[in-house]
Design an enzyme around this catalytic site. Structure first.
Site, PDB file in Angstrom:
ATOM      1  N   GLU A 144       0.867  -1.105  -0.083  1.00  0.00           N
ATOM      2  CA  GLU A 144      -0.071   0.037  -0.109  1.00  0.00           C
ATOM      3  C   GLU A 144       0.841   1.209  -0.091  1.00  0.00           C
ATOM      4  O   GLU A 144       0.631   1.989   0.900  1.00  0.00           O
ATOM      5  CB  GLU A 144      -0.936  -0.023   1.189  1.00  0.00           C
ATOM      6  CG  GLU A 144      -2.031  -1.148   1.021  1.00  0.00           C
ATOM      7  CD  GLU A 144      -3.327  -1.088   1.929  1.00  0.00           C
ATOM      8  OE1 GLU A 144      -2.957  -0.264   3.071  1.00  0.00           O
ATOM      9  OE2 GLU A 144      -4.340  -1.541   1.624  1.00  0.00           O
TER      10      GLU A 144
ATOM     11  N   GLU B 222      -6.008  -7.824  -1.546  1.00  0.00           N
ATOM     12  CA  GLU B 222      -6.903  -7.923  -0.046  1.00  0.00           C
ATOM     13  C   GLU B 222      -8.155  -7.732  -0.229  1.00  0.00           C
ATOM     14  O   GLU B 222      -8.534  -6.889  -0.627  1.00  0.00           O
ATOM     15  CB  GLU B 222      -6.234  -6.799   0.847  1.00  0.00           C
ATOM     16  CG  GLU B 222      -4.849  -7.280   1.063  1.00  0.00           C
ATOM     17  CD  GLU B 222      -4.066  -6.147   2.151  1.00  0.00           C
ATOM     18  OE1 GLU B 222      -4.978  -5.355   2.820  1.00  0.00           O
ATOM     19  OE2 GLU B 222      -3.049  -5.789   2.187  1.00  0.00           O
TER      20      GLU B 222
HETATM   21  C1  GLA Z   1      -4.380  -2.760   4.605  1.00  0.00           C
HETATM   22  C2  GLA Z   1      -3.103  -3.460   4.628  1.00  0.00           C
HETATM   23  C3  GLA Z   1      -2.917  -4.685   5.191  1.00  0.00           C
HETATM   24  C4  GLA Z   1      -3.845  -4.428   6.658  1.00  0.00           C
HETATM   25  C5  GLA Z   1      -5.041  -4.144   6.178  1.00  0.00           C
HETATM   26  C6  GLA Z   1      -6.447  -4.271   7.182  1.00  0.00           C
HETATM   27  O1  GLA Z   1      -5.036  -3.166   3.404  1.00  0.00           O
HETATM   28  O2  GLA Z   1      -2.314  -3.677   3.514  1.00  0.00           O
HETATM   29  O3  GLA Z   1      -1.644  -4.976   5.908  1.00  0.00           O
HETATM   30  O4  GLA Z   1      -3.292  -3.633   7.421  1.00  0.00           O
HETATM   31  O5  GLA Z   1      -5.218  -2.988   5.599  1.00  0.00           O
HETATM   32  O6  GLA Z   1      -5.710  -3.728   8.308  1.00  0.00           O
END
Ligand code: GLA
Ligand code: ZN
Length: 649
Positions: free
Chosen positions: A142, A300
């Site tokens: 991210e 995700e």
């Molecule tokens: C994000 C991050 C993950 C995790 C999720 C949920 O999408 O990439 O590592 O932290 O949020 O908390």
């Protein structure tokens, strides 16, 4: 469709790995993502690697025919690095260094971060670059267009400005630095936007360049990693996972050099009470597909209730785990990995729920996931299927940044009108592409170009040509306001679009939280909000007029025949019904095939593979819906997706 999970072997007892992998295999999991935060276990001491555990984990999955997405762990350098280089952390707006103990806190320009990242990436790619089980690489985690206020980043910003503008004089001109005596006479005077004041106190021209720099800066880091990975792992696809954040890098530039687009998808678990709210992730999903105009991945995917830095949200109601994943698929995601296999029982994210609870007893959410895996198998032949759209919505990161820098009115944000237009056209059962403003427009029938606030002449020219050749263009409030430097264009609005709109903005009223009734020619009255452009037609026909205030009777919405096409101008930020009305009129006029009378919160998308047409019908409501669809009776449970039997196209 391929299903996977995000998994953290380094968090679990070794004894669990095998059990987990067995259950994954049995359930139909095809991919696991590994190692994005595991640096301290991969390199416990500087230059000393330990890959034994990762070898073992990868092997375990490979034996069960589960592929691996391997990540570079650069989001969290280990503490030994900070011990040696305390200034390798990001610096905050107040000039204070960020503290360790969290994640994503490294300055991506610190030489030690770069050097150590290079070493770990080389070590990992040398070891796993040719490994069959590794199906793709994820860069970091991210990445955002961070604002780091350290001296190194500031030095890069100065260079970036020099490279773009050439000289201090040119920067002074472009940024209008004469205002408040801010003219630079040396490079050292250039600073990042420190301070406690809102960014809006800073010069907007400077701030837009700073935001572009922040985006370019992180993209450079991502590109550098991609090149490094490809050296030892040629042919394996490389990506990074992004989310819809407040600091998005320019995705169109970011993914230009990556092999596919990956998005972290967390739709709401509680539907808003206000039916006006645009909460469906359909917009985000279409926007992510539009980044490369190709099928994408969800790296995700929502599995349960969310929380940790925020209080916990409701859990995923029955239907959401499966339905939201299929919704992503319907909008072009071919691979969906759920975050996460099991809820953490250690660390900051213990309240962010996985498919299995921390108790390790699979429950309702897991059963639904298993069901998703079965459905995914049945949909294998839809993988890679195309999504063709007649309608496009253009996105400009320059305009998104500029809206953030200078708020227009209370509550007015850049993405509202793109989302409302998207909802209006998708409510008619149409596929909608959400694409970058620089994309080629050929093939579309209707192009919505809301709020092109920062005016790129190449874009306005393309829109002119598109309308001239017979297309329909929908423009809105705040079009053509600024030049590429984020300074006001000294002309009446909508400046470069005036001829195609066939109307001029005589005056505007930023009404903020107030509303104003807008009366359509057919008698319908819908409220406008936030902004009123008081339009004077210069050839355009008036579609709706304001029905209050000193501009009662003046035009609010216009429609203009331009060349062989049509140009609409929406002069206020309307309630949803306003966009619905315009979308319907447009679609009818363009003769597009639409689905009349879809119940609210039913989404229809169409994918085409091997001359077969697949229709996806999704109930986005938390109540069942029963309705007629193309000659048949359909009943959908809450969050249920039906994939209709394919028809020949
Ligand atoms: C994000 C991050 C993950 C995790 C999720 C949920 O999408 O990439 O590592 O932290 O949020 O908390
Ligand atoms: Zn920095």
């Amino acid at each position: 469709m391929r299903i996977g999970v995000d998994y953290y072997p380094e968090h679990w007892d070794r004894a669990l790995w095998e059990q987990d992998a067995d259950l994954m295999q049995k359930t139909g999991v095809k991919l696991v993502r590994l190692a994005e935060f595991a640096w301290c276990r991969l390199e416990p001491r500087e230059g000393e690697f330990d890959f034994a555990w990762l070898d073992e984990a990868i092997d375990l999955f490979a034996k069960r025919d589960i592929g691996v997405v391997l990540c570079t762990p650069t989001s969290c350098p280990p503490l030994w690095l900070y011990e040696k280089y305390p200034d390798a952390v990001m610096v905050e707006k107040d000039g204070q260094p960020t503290r360790t103990g969290i994640r994503g806190h490294r300055c991506i320009n610190h030489p030690a971060v770069i050097e150590n990242s290079r070493r770990i990436i080389e070590a990992m790619t040398k070891r796993y670059g040719q490994c069959d089980a590794v199906k793709a690489w994820q860069i970091d985690n991210e990445l955002e267009a961070y604002f780091c206020f350290c001296e190194r980043c500031n030095g890069k910003f100065r260079k970036w400005l020099k490279n773009k503008h050439g000289s201090l004089e040119a920067i002074n001109r472009a940024h209008g630095n004469v205002v408040w005596s801010n003219e630079y006479s040396s490079w050292e005077q250039i600073q990042p936007p420190y301070g406690h004041y809102a960014d809006a106190w800073m010069n907007p021209a400077y701030m837009l360049d700073y935001s572009r720099f922040a985006s370019d800066n992180v993209i450079e880091f991502s590109n550098w990693q991609a090149a490094l990975i490809r050296e030892n792992s040629p042919g394996k696809p490389v990506t990074t996972n992004v989310w819809y954040s407040g600091h998005m890098p320019d995705f169109y530039r970011e993914f230009a050099t990556l092999d596919f687009m990956a998005y972290d998808n967390y739709p709401v678990t509680r539907l808003p009470d206000d039916p006006e709210e645009c909460f469906s992730h359909a917009f985000h999903l279409d926007m992510m597909r539009g980044v490369k105009r190709k099928p994408f991945w969800v790296m995700e995917q929502l599995s349960g209730g969310m929380g940790c830095w925020a209080p916990m949200s409701r859990t995923t109601s029955p239907g959401m785990v499966k339905g939201y994943a299929l919704q992503a698929f319907a909008h072009g995601a071919d691979t969906v990995l759920h975050f996460r296999w099991r809820t953490a029982n250690i660390g900051a994210e213990m309240h962010w729920h996985g498919l299995i609870d921390a108790s390790n007893v699979p429950g309702r959410r897991f059963e639904e996931f298993a069901d998703l895996c079965r459905t995914a198998r049945a949909l294998e032949d839809v993988r890679g299927a195309e999504i063709r759209a007649d309608v496009a919505i253009l996105i400009s990161f320059d305009s998104e940044y500029a809206f953030k820098i200078q708020p227009q009115t209370e509550g007015y944000y850049y993405f509202e009108q793109p989302q409302r237009l998207h909802r209006a056209f998708t409510a008619l059962g149409l596929n909608v592409d959400v694409i970058g403003q620089h994309e080629d427009l050929s093939g579309y029938r209707v192009v919505c170009a809301p709020e092109l606030y920062v005016t790129d002449p190449a874009v306005s020219e393309r829109l002119h040509a598109f309308a001239e050749q017979g297309g329909t263009v929908i423009l809105t409030t705040r079009s053509g306001v600024k030049d590429m430097n984020n300074n006001i264009i000294m002309d009446q609005l909508p400046t470069v679009y005036r001829d195609m709109v066939g109307a001029v903005v005589a005056e505007y009223n930023p009404i903020g939280a107030d509303t104003v009734p807008v009366r359509f020619e057919d008698g319908a009255v819908i409220n406008g909000r936030q902004w009123c452009d008081i339009l004077e037609p210069e050839g355009a026909e008036v579609v709706a007029r304001y029905d209050a205030d000193f501009y009662r009777g003046k035009a609010a919405v216009t429609r203009n025949a331009f060349g062989k096409g049509v140009v609409w101008y929406v002069g206020t930020v309307g309630r949803q019904a306003l966009y619905d009305k315009i979308a319907l009129a447009t679609v009818r006029e363009a003769g597009l095939d639409y689905v009349p009378d879809l119940p609210p919160q039913v989404e229809v998308t169409t994918r085409v593979a091997d001359s077969k047409t697949f229709r996806f019908v999704f109930n986005h409501a938390d109540a069942p819906q029963r309705f007629r669809f193309e000659g048949r009776e359909l009943t959908l449970a809450p969050f249920e997706m039906k994939v209709l039997k394919p028809t020949d196209r």
